[in-house]
Design a protein around this motif. Structure first.
Motif, PDB file in Angstrom:
ATOM      1  N   ILE A   1      14.023   8.721  47.785  1.00  0.00           N
ATOM      2  CA  ILE A   1      13.751   9.982  48.480  1.00  0.00           C
ATOM      3  C   ILE A   1      14.338   9.888  49.882  1.00  0.00           C
ATOM      4  CG2 ILE A   1      11.651  10.407  47.143  1.00  0.00           C
ATOM      5  CD1 ILE A   1      10.061   9.717  49.724  1.00  0.00           C
ATOM      6  N   ARG A   2      14.504  11.029  50.526  1.00  0.00           N
ATOM      7  CA  ARG A   2      15.067  11.023  51.878  1.00  0.00           C
ATOM      8  C   ARG A   2      14.026  10.690  52.950  1.00  0.00           C
ATOM      9  NH1 ARG A   2      20.101  12.978  52.703  1.00  0.00           N
ATOM     10  NH2 ARG A   2      19.599  13.719  54.799  1.00  0.00           N
ATOM     11  N   GLY A   3      12.753  10.744  52.619  1.00  0.00           N
ATOM     12  CA  GLY A   3      11.693  10.568  53.603  1.00  0.00           C
ATOM     13  C   GLY A   3      11.210   9.143  53.815  1.00  0.00           C
ATOM     14  N   SER A   4      11.955   8.162  53.288  1.00  0.00           N
ATOM     15  CA  SER A   4      11.569   6.764  53.522  1.00  0.00           C
ATOM     16  C   SER A   4      12.767   5.853  53.278  1.00  0.00           C
ATOM     17  CB  SER A   4      10.397   6.357  52.615  1.00  0.00           C
ATOM     18  OG  SER A   4      10.776   6.368  51.250  1.00  0.00           O
ATOM     19  N   LYS A   5      12.606   4.599  53.672  1.00  0.00           N
ATOM     20  CA  LYS A   5      13.612   3.554  53.445  1.00  0.00           C
ATOM     21  C   LYS A   5      12.912   2.309  52.925  1.00  0.00           C
ATOM     22  CE  LYS A   5      17.404   5.463  55.255  1.00  0.00           C
ATOM     23  NZ  LYS A   5      18.644   5.669  54.527  1.00  0.00           N
ATOM     24  N   LEU A   6      13.632   1.577  52.073  1.00  0.00           N
ATOM     25  CA  LEU A   6      13.151   0.284  51.596  1.00  0.00           C
ATOM     26  C   LEU A   6      13.767  -0.831  52.418  1.00  0.00           C
ATOM     27  CD1 LEU A   6      13.361   0.521  47.687  1.00  0.00           C
ATOM     28  CD2 LEU A   6      11.298   0.494  49.097  1.00  0.00           C
ATOM     29  N   PHE A   7      13.014  -1.893  52.598  1.00  0.00           N
ATOM     30  CA  PHE A   7      13.482  -3.103  53.253  1.00  0.00           C
ATOM     31  C   PHE A   7      13.429  -4.211  52.214  1.00  0.00           C
ATOM     32  CE2 PHE A   7      12.597  -0.253  56.555  1.00  0.00           C
ATOM     33  CZ  PHE A   7      13.339  -0.643  57.664  1.00  0.00           C
TER      34      PHE A   7
ATOM     35  N   MET B   1      16.584  10.748  41.502  1.00  0.00           N
ATOM     36  CA  MET B   1      16.397  10.462  42.926  1.00  0.00           C
ATOM     37  C   MET B   1      17.056  11.559  43.753  1.00  0.00           C
ATOM     38  SD  MET B   1      17.237   6.385  42.916  1.00  0.00           S
ATOM     39  CE  MET B   1      16.873   5.427  41.458  1.00  0.00           C
ATOM     40  N   GLU B   2      16.708  11.611  45.037  1.00  0.00           N
ATOM     41  CA  GLU B   2      17.276  12.601  45.939  1.00  0.00           C
ATOM     42  C   GLU B   2      18.604  12.129  46.505  1.00  0.00           C
ATOM     43  OE1 GLU B   2      14.366  13.370  48.995  1.00  0.00           O
ATOM     44  OE2 GLU B   2      12.901  14.127  47.536  1.00  0.00           O
ATOM     45  N   TYR B   3      19.522  13.075  46.695  1.00  0.00           N
ATOM     46  CA  TYR B   3      20.793  12.750  47.332  1.00  0.00           C
ATOM     47  C   TYR B   3      20.501  12.254  48.746  1.00  0.00           C
ATOM     48  CZ  TYR B   3      25.503  13.098  49.102  1.00  0.00           C
ATOM     49  OH  TYR B   3      26.721  12.794  49.661  1.00  0.00           O
ATOM     50  N   GLY B   4      21.137  11.173  49.128  1.00  0.00           N
ATOM     51  CA  GLY B   4      20.880  10.579  50.434  1.00  0.00           C
ATOM     52  C   GLY B   4      19.793   9.517  50.375  1.00  0.00           C
ATOM     53  N   GLY B   5      19.157   9.365  49.208  1.00  0.00           N
ATOM     54  CA  GLY B   5      18.128   8.347  49.051  1.00  0.00           C
ATOM     55  C   GLY B   5      18.349   7.487  47.813  1.00  0.00           C
ATOM     56  N   ILE B   6      19.454   7.740  47.099  1.00  0.00           N
ATOM     57  CA  ILE B   6      19.703   7.006  45.858  1.00  0.00           C
ATOM     58  C   ILE B   6      19.794   5.513  46.150  1.00  0.00           C
ATOM     59  CG2 ILE B   6      21.345   6.647  43.961  1.00  0.00           C
ATOM     60  CD1 ILE B   6      21.893   9.651  44.024  1.00  0.00           C
ATOM     61  N   THR B   7      19.156   4.751  45.284  1.00  0.00           N
ATOM     62  CA  THR B   7      19.033   3.318  45.461  1.00  0.00           C
ATOM     63  C   THR B   7      19.302   2.623  44.120  1.00  0.00           C
ATOM     64  OG1 THR B   7      17.514   1.618  46.296  1.00  0.00           O
ATOM     65  CG2 THR B   7      16.531   3.380  45.000  1.00  0.00           C
TER      66      THR B   7
ATOM     67  N   LEU C   1       8.083   6.647  47.409  1.00  0.00           N
ATOM     68  CA  LEU C   1       9.155   6.239  46.511  1.00  0.00           C
ATOM     69  C   LEU C   1       9.383   7.304  45.449  1.00  0.00           C
ATOM     70  CD1 LEU C   1       7.827   2.629  45.809  1.00  0.00           C
ATOM     71  CD2 LEU C   1       9.464   3.307  47.581  1.00  0.00           C
ATOM     72  N   ALA C   2      10.633   7.456  45.013  1.00  0.00           N
ATOM     73  CA  ALA C   2      10.901   8.307  43.856  1.00  0.00           C
ATOM     74  C   ALA C   2      10.238   7.656  42.645  1.00  0.00           C
ATOM     75  CB  ALA C   2      12.405   8.442  43.635  1.00  0.00           C
ATOM     76  N   PRO C   3       9.750   8.444  41.683  1.00  0.00           N
ATOM     77  CA  PRO C   3       9.062   7.856  40.519  1.00  0.00           C
ATOM     78  C   PRO C   3       9.839   6.736  39.812  1.00  0.00           C
ATOM     79  CG  PRO C   3       8.663  10.207  40.571  1.00  0.00           C
ATOM     80  CD  PRO C   3       9.669   9.912  41.660  1.00  0.00           C
ATOM     81  N   PRO C   4      11.171   6.873  39.566  1.00  0.00           N
ATOM     82  CA  PRO C   4      11.846   5.753  38.898  1.00  0.00           C
ATOM     83  C   PRO C   4      11.866   4.472  39.743  1.00  0.00           C
ATOM     84  CG  PRO C   4      13.333   7.655  39.068  1.00  0.00           C
ATOM     85  CD  PRO C   4      12.054   8.004  39.752  1.00  0.00           C
ATOM     86  N   VAL C   5      11.853   4.627  41.059  1.00  0.00           N
ATOM     87  CA  VAL C   5      11.854   3.474  41.957  1.00  0.00           C
ATOM     88  C   VAL C   5      10.495   2.779  41.901  1.00  0.00           C
ATOM     89  CG1 VAL C   5      12.129   2.712  44.358  1.00  0.00           C
ATOM     90  CG2 VAL C   5      13.595   4.530  43.436  1.00  0.00           C
ATOM     91  N   ALA C   6       9.433   3.556  41.968  1.00  0.00           N
ATOM     92  CA  ALA C   6       8.086   2.979  41.889  1.00  0.00           C
ATOM     93  C   ALA C   6       7.892   2.246  40.565  1.00  0.00           C
ATOM     94  CB  ALA C   6       7.034   4.075  42.057  1.00  0.00           C
ATOM     95  N   GLN C   7       8.341   2.850  39.466  1.00  0.00           N
ATOM     96  CA  GLN C   7       8.204   2.216  38.147  1.00  0.00           C
ATOM     97  C   GLN C   7       9.007   0.918  38.082  1.00  0.00           C
ATOM     98  OE1 GLN C   7       9.489   5.383  35.589  1.00  0.00           O
ATOM     99  NE2 GLN C   7       7.621   6.567  35.911  1.00  0.00           N
ATOM    100  N   ALA C   8      10.223   0.940  38.590  1.00  0.00           N
ATOM    101  CA  ALA C   8      11.072  -0.255  38.548  1.00  0.00           C
ATOM    102  C   ALA C   8      10.496  -1.373  39.407  1.00  0.00           C
ATOM    103  CB  ALA C   8      12.493   0.088  38.997  1.00  0.00           C
ATOM    104  N   LEU C   9       9.979  -1.040  40.587  1.00  0.00           N
ATOM    105  CA  LEU C   9       9.385  -2.071  41.445  1.00  0.00           C
ATOM    106  C   LEU C   9       8.174  -2.708  40.764  1.00  0.00           C
ATOM    107  CD1 LEU C   9       9.622  -0.591  45.047  1.00  0.00           C
ATOM    108  CD2 LEU C   9      10.848  -2.567  44.117  1.00  0.00           C
TER     109      LEU C   9
END
Length: 184
Positions: free
Chosen positions: A155-161, A121-127, A22-30
């Motif tokens: 990030i571009r190297g993973s997806k969230l469900f 976040m990375e382009y193509g992975g913004i959430t 996860l991108a750091p802001p995503v991990a923190q928000a989760l």
């Protein structure tokens, strides 16, 4: 752990156990959400992050993918930002619905470098998970009603469900009818 029927050939893990995906802001928000909704993550080939390539390669249905678009508009010299969550089979109504919601004369997709810089976040992975404080998150009704969705992870190297209910419960989220139109 929840059984995700849209995972195709992917191996899913609880997102809170794989913060390296996860991108750091995503991990923190989760970590801060306190949501009881399940959130899983799957590692993918970063070259396959674009929705169509991802779905074709991993066997996840296109109609269960939701895209996050960052939109910008100006009012009285102030730039206003928002994120919109729409199904991959639709297009966000940027110059109609989103423009009115942002209360600007003209709205457009934020430039890539600006969106990346502002979100961390990375382009193509913004959430929508982990966006800057104060940004509205417009969630199309079809996204909010979906039982299962694949979205970016920052990030571009993973997806969230996630579930649509999870997205509708994010800070700043507003469920909007007709936010998106069918793709042409």
């Amino acid at each position: 752990m929840t059984t995700w029927t849209i995972a195709g050939d992917l191996t899913l893990e609880p997102a809170d156990r794989r913060t390296d995906l996860l991108a750091p802001p995503v991990a923190q928000a989760l970590a801060a959400t306190g949501s009881d909704q399940p959130v899983a993550v799957a590692e993918i080939d970063l070259e396959l992050a674009d929705t169509a390539a991802f779905c074709a390669t991993y066997g996840s249905p296109l109609d269960a993918s939701a895209n996050c678009v960052v939109v910008a508009g100006k009012r009285a010299g102030e730039v206003r930002y928002a994120a919109a969550m729409v199904l991959a089979t639709t297009r966000a109504d940027v110059n109609g619905v989103i423009k009115r919601l942002l209360d600007v004369r003209k709205a457009s997709f934020a430039p890539m470098d600006e969106a990346v810089s502002l979100t961390g976040m990375e382009y193509g992975g913004i959430t929508p998970v982990g966006l800057p404080d104060g940004w509205p998150v417009y969630v199309d009704r079809a996204v909010a009603d979906a039982p299962e969705l694949v979205i970016g992870s920052g990030i571009r190297g993973s997806k969230l469900f996630v579930t649509g209910a999870f997205l509708a419960g994010l800070p700043g989220a507003q469920v909007i009818d007709d936010l998106a139109q069918p793709a042409g």
